[in-house]
Each structure stands twice: as structure tokens, then as C-alpha cells.
Design an enzyme around this catalytic site. Sequence first.
Site, PDB file in Angstrom:
ATOM      1  CG  HIS A 125      -2.011  -1.085   1.112  1.00 59.90           C
ATOM      2  ND1 HIS A 125      -2.778  -1.488   2.183  1.00 59.90           N
ATOM      3  CD2 HIS A 125      -2.417  -1.845   0.068  1.00 59.90           C
ATOM      4  CE1 HIS A 125      -3.603  -2.450   1.793  1.00 59.90           C
ATOM      5  NE2 HIS A 125      -3.406  -2.686   0.522  1.00 59.90           N
ATOM      6  CB  CYS A 133       3.679  14.587  -9.345  1.00 57.00           C
ATOM      7  SG  CYS A 133       2.605  15.460 -10.497  1.00 57.00           S
ATOM      8  CB  CYS A 154       4.192  18.626  -9.039  1.00 57.63           C
ATOM      9  SG  CYS A 154       5.535  17.919 -10.002  1.00 57.63           S
ATOM     10  CB  CYS A 157       3.602  19.081 -14.007  1.00 53.39           C
ATOM     11  SG  CYS A 157       2.688  18.179 -12.746  1.00 53.39           S
TER      12      CYS A 157
HETATM   13  P1  OAD Z   1      -7.043  -3.383  10.531  1.00 55.87           P
HETATM   14  O1  OAD Z   1      -7.170  -2.197  11.407  1.00 55.87           O
HETATM   15  O2  OAD Z   1      -8.197  -3.707   9.637  1.00 55.87           O
HETATM   16  O3  OAD Z   1      -6.773  -4.675  11.416  1.00 55.87           O
HETATM   17  C1  OAD Z   1      -5.805  -4.653  12.439  1.00 55.87           C
HETATM   18  C2  OAD Z   1      -5.734  -6.029  13.040  1.00 55.87           C
HETATM   19  O4  OAD Z   1      -4.684  -6.016  13.988  1.00 55.87           O
HETATM   20  C3  OAD Z   1      -7.000  -6.462  13.781  1.00 55.87           C
HETATM   21  O5  OAD Z   1      -7.373  -7.766  13.357  1.00 55.87           O
HETATM   22  C4  OAD Z   1      -6.573  -6.450  15.252  1.00 55.87           C
HETATM   23  O6  OAD Z   1      -7.229  -7.471  16.009  1.00 55.87           O
HETATM   24  C5  OAD Z   1      -5.100  -6.721  15.133  1.00 55.87           C
HETATM   25  N1  OAD Z   1      -4.289  -6.232  16.252  1.00 55.87           N
HETATM   26  C6  OAD Z   1      -4.507  -5.175  17.076  1.00 55.87           C
HETATM   27  N2  OAD Z   1      -3.503  -5.045  17.958  1.00 55.87           N
HETATM   28  C7  OAD Z   1      -2.610  -6.028  17.688  1.00 55.87           C
HETATM   29  C8  OAD Z   1      -1.358  -6.447  18.247  1.00 55.87           C
HETATM   30  N3  OAD Z   1      -0.802  -5.796  19.274  1.00 55.87           N
HETATM   31  N4  OAD Z   1      -0.733  -7.522  17.697  1.00 55.87           N
HETATM   32  C9  OAD Z   1      -1.286  -8.192  16.663  1.00 55.87           C
HETATM   33  N5  OAD Z   1      -2.459  -7.859  16.096  1.00 55.87           N
HETATM   34  C10 OAD Z   1      -3.116  -6.792  16.591  1.00 55.87           C
HETATM   35  O7  OAD Z   1      -5.680  -3.217   9.708  1.00 55.87           O
HETATM   36  P2  OAD Z   1      -5.242  -3.931   8.350  1.00 55.87           P
HETATM   37  O8  OAD Z   1      -5.711  -5.340   8.301  1.00 55.87           O
HETATM   38  O9  OAD Z   1      -3.800  -3.648   8.191  1.00 55.87           O
HETATM   39  O10 OAD Z   1      -5.509   0.272   3.653  1.00 55.87           O
HETATM   40  O11 OAD Z   1      -6.043  -3.078   7.283  1.00 55.87           O
HETATM   41  C11 OAD Z   1      -5.838  -3.331   5.929  1.00 55.87           C
HETATM   42  C12 OAD Z   1      -5.907  -2.051   5.163  1.00 55.87           C
HETATM   43  O12 OAD Z   1      -7.120  -1.356   5.474  1.00 55.87           O
HETATM   44  C13 OAD Z   1      -4.844  -1.020   5.512  1.00 55.87           C
HETATM   45  O13 OAD Z   1      -3.625  -1.249   4.839  1.00 55.87           O
HETATM   46  C14 OAD Z   1      -5.458   0.255   5.080  1.00 55.87           C
HETATM   47  C15 OAD Z   1      -6.830   0.053   5.686  1.00 55.87           C
HETATM   48  O14 OAD Z   1      -7.851   0.785   5.152  1.00 55.87           O
HETATM   49  C16 OAD Z   1      -5.460   1.426   2.986  1.00 55.87           C
HETATM   50  O15 OAD Z   1      -5.328   2.500   3.541  1.00 55.87           O
HETATM   51  C17 OAD Z   1      -5.542   1.259   1.493  1.00 55.87           C
END
Ligand code: OAD
Length: 260
Positions: A125, A133, A154, A157
Site C-alpha cells: 500500500h 505528483c 509539484c 508540472c
Molecule cells: P485493521 O485495522 O483492519 O486490522 C488490524 C488487526 O490487527 C485487527 O485484526 C486487530 O485485532 C489486530 N491487532 C490489534 N492489535 C494487535 C497487536 N498488538 N498484535 C497483533 N495484532 C493486533 O488493519 P489492516 O488489516 O492492516 O488500507 O487493514 C488493511 C488495510 O485497510 C490497511 O492497509 C489500510 C486500511 O484501510 C489502505 O489504507 C488502502
Amino acid sequence: MSDTAPFPVAPALADALRSADRVVALTGAGVSAESGVPTFRDAQSGLWAKFDPLELATPGAFERQPRLVWDWYGWRRELVARSRPNAAHVALAKIERRVPDFLLVTQNVDGLHAAAGSRNLVELHGNIARVRCSREGTPVSAWQDSDPQWPPRCPGCGAFLRPDVVWFEEALPAGALARADHAVANADVLLVIGTSAEVYPAAALPLRARDAGALIVEINPASTPLTAIADHALHGRAGDIVPALVAATWPADGPSRTDS
Ligand code: OAD
């Protein structure tokens, strides 16, 4: 680190990891939670509990309110700049040094894996420390921020600058998904750490690994859609469990397989 007893690791899991040639780790926001970087979907503390992703993390949001989006990412960039890798990031960098073929695939944009020493790294990501830009995609490292109404422009541009992260409705960086997909399809072991496994295409990677016969290990305090397919679901914090996994697999005085 936890003040509770060391996390118990099944000997069969330590054996499988020790003898694996190809290991992939897929990480999400939870791996950085203990560094003080907020997750997205945790009920109280997650960013999406306080902010609307459609107003901050889509191309349409940037078209409608570019300065609001620029400022929100600026706030997060500063927060990340103050944070440091935790025990889970450090333990993952150790695993890279122990396993012949290791790839770390992260959804995180905080750069903490690289800061901990991970090198074979795919940032699906993007990275919040980088700015580019919005028209040409050119990386930009210095800019003037003189008009509080609009994002900086930018120098080449004149288009608005934006964070070099992937927003909802956008494609992942060229090659990143292909590299991750190839790695999971050939992995002996997949570690899935700190992700809710709700955002695709990243969430499809564990299914691909499972179909290809990999051992699936989930590390997360909560259950996720992946828990049911995990061979080992280790419920707890990444900062406790990943170091325990490393300690059980490669006791401290053991030689590294990549040491010469
Ligand atoms: P989430 O916030 O959806 O999930 C975080 C996970 O981490 C949850 O399942 C929690 O239970 C777990 N968690 C919390 N504390 C923890 C700890 N100390 N150790 C281990 N696990 C823990 O985050 P992502 O799955 O990364 O995308 O989200 C995916 C994507 O959604 C992100 O990259 C972002 C977001 O929108 C974009 O911005 C495009």
C-alpha cells in the site's frame, strides 16, 4: 513486551518453521499497534472508528477536499515519524536472517519493517513517508507549502502533491502484488500477523497460500475471517508472540542457517 508468562509455542510449529525453506509473512496495522501507530478497524482505537475512509482515502476525496486529505496524511506522517519498531518488527527481521527464502509482505505504510532491518520487503500500500505528483507520479522530496487552502504543488508540472500510498479504488504498485502472489504460492509457511484480513487483494494472499499447501499461522488477539483456515491461530499481541516464536524456533545460541 508483556509482563505475563512467555507465550507457549507448539513444538510442531517451531519444527515446521525451522525446517522451512520458503517463508512469507503478511502483516497489517496490528504489527505496529505496539509502536503507537493506530490500526484501522479496532472498535475504539482504530482510525476508521473516528474518520470516514471515503472522505480521506479515495481519489474522490482528494478531488473534493485535497487540503483536508493532505493534512490528514501529514498528521499521520508525523505520528509515524515519531514511532519506533517494536519487538515484532525486530523479530521478523531476525526471521529473514534465519530462513533461506523469506519475503515480508506488508499492508502498512509506516516503514517500520525497514527501520527494524527487514530487507526482502513488499509494501503493498505504499509508504507514507514518500510524496509524489498526483498527475505524473514522480517522487518529490522537497516542496513549498505556502497556501493553506491547497496542497503543495509539484515543482515540475504544478499539479497537487499527494502521499505515495494506495487509496481505496486504486491499483496496488506495479509488481508488488505479483511478487507477493508468487511468494505465497510457493511458501512452506505463511505467517499472517496483525491484519483483519478484510481488505482485498491482500486478504486473498493467505487463501492462495492455503490452496498451494502452505502451513498457515495467524497471530492476532482477535479472530478474523482467516482464523478458520489457520493451522495455528495464536491469539495475542504480535510484540509478545513473534519474539516467542523466534526464541522457540531458533534458541538464542543456535547458528543461523545463513551465517557463513
Ligand atoms: P485493521 O485495522 O483492519 O486490522 C488490524 C488487526 O490487527 C485487527 O485484526 C486487530 O485485532 C489486530 N491487532 C490489534 N492489535 C494487535 C497487536 N498488538 N498484535 C497483533 N495484532 C493486533 O488493519 P489492516 O488489516 O492492516 O488500507 O487493514 C488493511 C488495510 O485497510 C490497511 O492497509 C489500510 C486500511 O484501510 C489502505 O489504507 C488502502
